[in-house]
Enzyme design. Structure first.
Site, PDB file in Angstrom:
ATOM      1  N   HIS A   1     100.617  36.313  23.281  1.00 35.75           N
ATOM      2  CA  HIS A   1      99.800  36.484  21.790  1.00 35.75           C
ATOM      3  C   HIS A   1     100.565  37.923  21.451  1.00 35.75           C
ATOM      4  O   HIS A   1      99.705  38.840  21.149  1.00 35.75           O
ATOM      5  CB  HIS A   1      98.421  36.621  22.091  1.00 35.75           C
ATOM      6  CG  HIS A   1      97.728  36.437  20.701  1.00 35.75           C
ATOM      7  ND1 HIS A   1      96.615  35.972  20.486  1.00 35.75           N
ATOM      8  CD2 HIS A   1      98.036  36.903  19.440  1.00 35.75           C
ATOM      9  CE1 HIS A   1      96.391  35.764  19.260  1.00 35.75           C
ATOM     10  NE2 HIS A   1      97.070  36.363  18.664  1.00 35.75           N
TER      11      HIS A   1
ATOM     12  N   GLU B   1      93.007  32.552  26.697  1.00 38.31           N
ATOM     13  CA  GLU B   1      94.108  33.768  26.713  1.00 38.31           C
ATOM     14  C   GLU B   1      93.443  34.812  27.624  1.00 38.31           C
ATOM     15  O   GLU B   1      92.221  35.414  27.127  1.00 38.31           O
ATOM     16  CB  GLU B   1      94.187  34.320  25.295  1.00 38.31           C
ATOM     17  CG  GLU B   1      95.184  33.490  24.414  1.00 38.31           C
ATOM     18  CD  GLU B   1      95.587  33.904  22.993  1.00 38.31           C
ATOM     19  OE1 GLU B   1      95.141  34.926  22.661  1.00 38.31           O
ATOM     20  OE2 GLU B   1      96.157  32.938  22.328  1.00 38.31           O
TER      21      GLU B   1
ATOM     22  N   ARG C   1      97.513  29.663  16.509  1.00 38.33           N
ATOM     23  CA  ARG C   1      96.425  29.486  17.527  1.00 38.33           C
ATOM     24  C   ARG C   1      96.431  28.655  18.562  1.00 38.33           C
ATOM     25  O   ARG C   1      96.947  27.391  18.122  1.00 38.33           O
ATOM     26  CB  ARG C   1      95.187  29.536  16.735  1.00 38.33           C
ATOM     27  CG  ARG C   1      94.562  30.753  16.103  1.00 38.33           C
ATOM     28  CD  ARG C   1      94.131  31.799  17.026  1.00 38.33           C
ATOM     29  NE  ARG C   1      93.812  32.965  16.479  1.00 38.33           N
ATOM     30  CZ  ARG C   1      94.485  33.806  15.862  1.00 38.33           C
ATOM     31  NH1 ARG C   1      95.681  33.822  16.060  1.00 38.33           N
ATOM     32  NH2 ARG C   1      93.969  35.015  15.495  1.00 38.33           N
TER      33      ARG C   1
HETATM   34  N1  LIG Z   1     100.101  35.162  16.861  1.00 36.69           N
HETATM   35  C1  LIG Z   1      99.683  36.280  16.081  1.00 36.69           C
HETATM   36  O1  LIG Z   1      99.538  37.328  16.528  1.00 36.69           O
HETATM   37  C2  LIG Z   1      99.061  35.789  14.699  1.00 36.69           C
HETATM   38  C3  LIG Z   1      98.631  34.629  14.342  1.00 36.69           C
HETATM   39  N2  LIG Z   1      98.245  34.605  13.060  1.00 36.69           N
HETATM   40  C4  LIG Z   1      97.846  33.204  12.516  1.00 36.69           C
HETATM   41  O2  LIG Z   1      98.338  32.760  11.739  1.00 36.69           O
HETATM   42  C5  LIG Z   1      97.333  31.945  10.611  1.00 36.69           C
HETATM   43  C6  LIG Z   1      97.979  31.947   9.379  1.00 36.69           C
HETATM   44  O3  LIG Z   1      97.738  33.225   8.825  1.00 36.69           O
HETATM   45  P1  LIG Z   1      98.233  33.433   7.200  1.00 36.69           P
HETATM   46  O4  LIG Z   1      99.581  32.677   6.708  1.00 36.69           O
HETATM   47  O5  LIG Z   1      98.271  34.954   6.951  1.00 36.69           O
HETATM   48  O6  LIG Z   1      97.091  32.703   7.051  1.00 36.69           O
HETATM   49  P2  LIG Z   1      96.890  32.302   5.106  1.00 36.69           P
HETATM   50  O7  LIG Z   1      95.494  31.908   4.829  1.00 36.69           O
HETATM   51  O8  LIG Z   1      97.674  32.804   4.190  1.00 36.69           O
HETATM   52  O9  LIG Z   1      97.522  30.686   5.418  1.00 36.69           O
HETATM   53  C7  LIG Z   1      97.022  29.497   5.903  1.00 36.69           C
HETATM   54  C8  LIG Z   1      97.864  28.313   5.182  1.00 36.69           C
HETATM   55  O10 LIG Z   1      97.355  27.328   5.949  1.00 36.69           O
HETATM   56  C9  LIG Z   1      97.120  26.006   4.854  1.00 36.69           C
HETATM   57  N3  LIG Z   1      96.091  25.052   5.470  1.00 36.69           N
HETATM   58  C10 LIG Z   1      94.760  25.260   5.889  1.00 36.69           C
HETATM   59  N4  LIG Z   1      94.423  24.011   6.473  1.00 36.69           N
HETATM   60  C11 LIG Z   1      95.574  23.204   6.713  1.00 36.69           C
HETATM   61  C12 LIG Z   1      95.622  21.949   7.311  1.00 36.69           C
HETATM   62  N5  LIG Z   1      94.883  21.213   7.495  1.00 36.69           N
HETATM   63  N6  LIG Z   1      97.088  21.467   6.906  1.00 36.69           N
HETATM   64  C13 LIG Z   1      98.128  22.343   6.374  1.00 36.69           C
HETATM   65  N7  LIG Z   1      97.901  23.382   6.093  1.00 36.69           N
HETATM   66  C14 LIG Z   1      96.508  23.967   6.069  1.00 36.69           C
HETATM   67  C15 LIG Z   1      96.223  26.873   3.717  1.00 36.69           C
HETATM   68  O11 LIG Z   1      96.335  26.082   2.616  1.00 36.69           O
HETATM   69  C16 LIG Z   1      97.025  28.045   3.909  1.00 36.69           C
HETATM   70  O12 LIG Z   1      98.209  28.104   2.829  1.00 36.69           O
HETATM   71  C17 LIG Z   1      96.057  32.641  10.808  1.00 36.69           C
HETATM   72  O13 LIG Z   1      95.043  32.310  10.548  1.00 36.69           O
HETATM   73  C18 LIG Z   1      96.106  33.386  12.349  1.00 36.69           C
HETATM   74  O14 LIG Z   1      95.419  32.388  13.168  1.00 36.69           O
HETATM   75  C19 LIG Z   1      98.311  35.610  11.969  1.00 36.69           C
HETATM   76  C20 LIG Z   1      98.866  36.806  12.441  1.00 36.69           C
HETATM   77  C21 LIG Z   1      99.506  37.040  13.805  1.00 36.69           C
HETATM   78  O1  LIG Z   2      96.076  38.628  13.380  1.00 31.51           O
HETATM   79  C1  LIG Z   2      95.975  37.690  14.036  1.00 31.51           C
HETATM   80  O2  LIG Z   2      95.540  36.660  13.687  1.00 31.51           O
HETATM   81  C2  LIG Z   2      96.379  37.659  15.419  1.00 31.51           C
HETATM   82  O3  LIG Z   2      96.482  36.726  15.990  1.00 31.51           O
HETATM   83  C3  LIG Z   2      96.937  39.028  16.199  1.00 31.51           C
HETATM   84  O4  LIG Z   2      95.945  38.892  17.170  1.00 31.51           O
HETATM   85  P1  LIG Z   2      95.953  40.552  17.755  1.00 31.51           P
HETATM   86  O5  LIG Z   2      95.325  41.527  16.919  1.00 31.51           O
HETATM   87  O6  LIG Z   2      97.474  40.909  18.039  1.00 31.51           O
HETATM   88  O7  LIG Z   2      94.956  40.202  19.193  1.00 31.51           O
END
Ligand SMILES: NC(=O)C1=CN([C@@H]2O[C@H](COP(=O)(O)OP(=O)(O)OC[C@H]3O[C@@H](n4cnc5c(N)ncnc54)[C@H](O)[C@@H]3O)[C@@H](O)[C@H]2O)C=CC1
Ligand SMILES: O=C(O)C(=O)COP(=O)(O)O
Length: 568
Positions: A299, A277, A248
């Site tokens: 994104h 964004e 993010r």
């Molecule tokens: N660019 C995109 O399109 C996408 C972005 N994302 C982003 O990726 C993020 C992570 O997704 P997941 O891995 O599925 O989430 P998740 O919940 O499985 O993993 C997040 C990890 O971050 C760790 N964490 C939390 N606070 C922390 C800190 N202060 N320091 C270090 N580690 C910390 C947690 O312990 C957890 O293991 C989502 O929250 C979302 O914002 C996810 C999917 C697509």
């Molecule tokens: O799943 C997430 O956290 C994402 O950031 C994906 O975002 P989007 O659904 O592609 O706008």
């Protein structure tokens, strides 16, 4: 603010009574097909914040991605809304706390797009390492700049991952596959989990930062991760290091990163996400997107055909479940209940709600009762530990006749909060010792001042079995007149006459006798006939208007001790 003409047209296009679903962002058709044709689905092409506030009161469900901001204002206006479904992982664009307050369930797709996000991280890693976009740009412009665009190999280099969750773990596996050494920092992960993907867990960010050639963050955006990597952290890294962000905007401080790239203390960045964004004009985010050392994408982390199918199916299935009375599989603000447990609990949800509603209307009018309760589960129910839906049903029932919204605002998500606000305390007791129990399960509601209501479920019907000292058996449905009287001849006739004269029809009648001393505590299904001289409760299911005057008339009838009107 008035909605746009386009919006007005669209919103008037459907006026049916079917539940309405608003989808202001592009969602894959696979999930939408799952919803079937039982809903009115509205998919406006674009919706401003003002338009969303204007439209939302009509909707039962809202399905979004990352562009729609579901603020406290939107949620306050969303009087019918039951669910906000995020077709993706991050819910930082939803005010989850406000949703909880308003009883709106927030669901997401926890893993539908994680492969896509991890692969996009690798795409940016390779792009920044090998100058792929710069090479492409230069070639299109007629150039052939080979020596200027010499890159670095990733094999043998060290990658640092902050946040070793679902995406972080996938990135780790992929990078180990690329021959990288991987170290990670995640206070909630364990060395064993990290070791399972050949990652060394490092406790201190300060220790990790100087080690890495590439840094990638995969945490959610929360208070503790905002600006996690800023000027001080960047200054601890190698000058040759490159950073990646597919999490993010805001986990790196954008201005600090821009300054570090400008100063040459960081060599490059691959960025998919930004604090605004698209980036607002003149912002650090915009400058980063234009920077020669940055590879930027709009994104796109989750934008693959496969991921969009997955997330759409995940959230549409949950919206369907919620709008048809079921439970979601991955809710942010509702407890996890296994489908099997929920199936068993469902008939009791109705029973407990009616018991609570009966309690408030029958006892509170008399000025008795209190706000501390015991809810006792006997029989099969005693074996179910997660009785949260029953707790929520009780709070809904207890408050339904005394709230503006008639209890519609209470659900499994906010029951705790509402109970707290109203000072209601419920102690749930599971007792498996009920040797004489003639029902599969019995539920008893007991107040701190001794009022008791019991009920059970038989087939599809629910029954009230006991009210205070009286044992009975009736289906609590519609308008009920509950008369406490001396059990003397002529009572039924007298009451019937008064009701008849007022145009009130009696649908059913149940006379509840005083539980005999020896029967108290047993509560079997044996019918207890009233004895002369005893008190009794007369419960009448009625059809017609029961006004104050009529209630007064009934109260004045000889031998009638109390009258209450209960609508369940
Ligand atoms: N660019 C995109 O399109 C996408 C972005 N994302 C982003 O990726 C993020 C992570 O997704 P997941 O891995 O599925 O989430 P998740 O919940 O499985 O993993 C997040 C990890 O971050 C760790 N964490 C939390 N606070 C922390 C800190 N202060 N320091 C270090 N580690 C910390 C947690 O312990 C957890 O293991 C989502 O929250 C979302 O914002 C996810 C999917 C697509
Ligand atoms: O799943 C997430 O956290 C994402 O950031 C994906 O975002 P989007 O659904 O592609 O706008």
């Amino acid at each position: 603010m008035a909605p746009s003409a386009n919006l007005n047209q669209e919103s008037h296009a459907f006026m049916s009574n079917r539940p309405k679903i608003l989808i202001p962002e592009k969602i894959s058709a696979d999930g939408l097909a799952l919803l079937g044709d039982g809903f009115d689905i509205h998919q406006p092409k674009s919706l401003s914040a003002a338009d969303l506030i204007q439209l939302i009161p009509a909707y039962d469900a809202l399905i979004i991605r990352s562009e729609t901001k579901v603020t406290a204002t939107v949620l306050a206006a969303a009087t019918k809304l039951k669910v906000v479904a995020r077709a993706g992982v991050g819910v930082d664009n939803i005010d989850v706390e406000a949703a909880t307050t308003h009883g709106v369930i927030v669901v997401n797709s926890p893993s539908g797009n994680i492969v896509a996000a991890a692969e996009h991280t690798i795409a940016l890693l390779m792009a920044v390492a090998r100058n792929v976009p710069a090479g492409d740009r230069s070639l299109r412009a007629g150039g052939w700049e080979r020596s200027k665009l010499v890159g670095t190999e990733v094999g043998g280099k060290t990658l640092g991952i902050i946040g070793l969750g679902k995406v972080g773990m996938k990135v780790a596996r992929m990078c180990v596959g690329l021959g990288m050494k991987v170290v990670a920092m995640d206070p909630y992960s364990s060395p064993e989990i990290a070791a399972s993907v050949d990652v060394k867990l490092i406790k201190d960010l300060e220790v990790l930062l100087p080690l890495v050639d590439f840094l990638t963050i995969h945490t959610p955006l929360i208070a503790s991760t905002l600006d996690m990597i800023s000027t001080e952290e960047l200054s601890k890294m190698k000058k040759t290091a490159k950073v990646l962000n597919v999490a993010r905007g805001g986990v790196y401080n954008e201005q600090a990163l821009l300054d570090a790239l400008e100063a040459g203390t960081i060599a490059g960045a691959g960025l998919d996400v930004f604090t605004s964004e698209p980036p607002t004009e003149g912002s650090a985010a915009e400058a980063l997107c234009q920077h020669s050392k940055v590879v930027a994408t709009p994104h796109l982390g989750a934008s693959t055909v496969e991921a969009q199918e997955n997330v759409s199916l995940d959230v549409c299935a949950q919206v369907l479940a919620i709008l048809t009375g079921g439970l979601p599989t991955s809710a942010f603000n509702a407890p996890l209940i296994l489908p099997e447990e929920y199936r068993k609990l469902q008939p009791y949800v109705k029973l407990v709600e009616k018991m609570g509603s009966f309690y408030t209307q029958h006892y509170s009018g008399k000025g008795v009762g209190g706000t501390k309760f015991e809810l006792v589960y006997e029989g099969e129910l005693a074996g179910i530990s997660n009785t949260r839906p029953l707790f929520a049903a009780l709070i809904k029932g207890l408050t339904s006749s005394i709230s503006d919204q008639g209890g519609r605002d209470v659900n499994i998500v906010n029951a705790n909060l509402i109970a707290k606000v109203k000072g209601i305390v419920v102690n749930e007791t599971h007792t498996s010792e009920s040797p004489d129990l003639a029902y599969a399960s019995l539920v008893t509601l007991r107040s701190e001042s001794g009022q008791i209501i019991s009920g059970y479920v038989s087939g599809k019907s629910i029954y009230i079995l006991r009210i205070g000292r009286f044992s009975t058996s009736f289906i609590p449905e519609g308008t009920l007149l509950v008369l406490h009287n001396y059990d003397e001849p002529g009572k039924i006739g007298g009451v019937g006459g008064i009701l008849g004269k007022s145009g009130v029809n009696i649908k059913f009648m149940s006379v509840a006798a005083l539980e005999r001393r020896e029967e108290r505590g047993k509560r079997g299904n044996e019918s207890l006939s009233p004895r002369r001289g005893d008190e009794a409760l007369m419960i009448l299911g009625v059809h017609g208007e029961i006004g104050r005057e009529l209630v007064e008339k009934l109260r004045e009838e000889q031998g009638i001790l109390a009258v209450s009107v209960v609508r369940v």
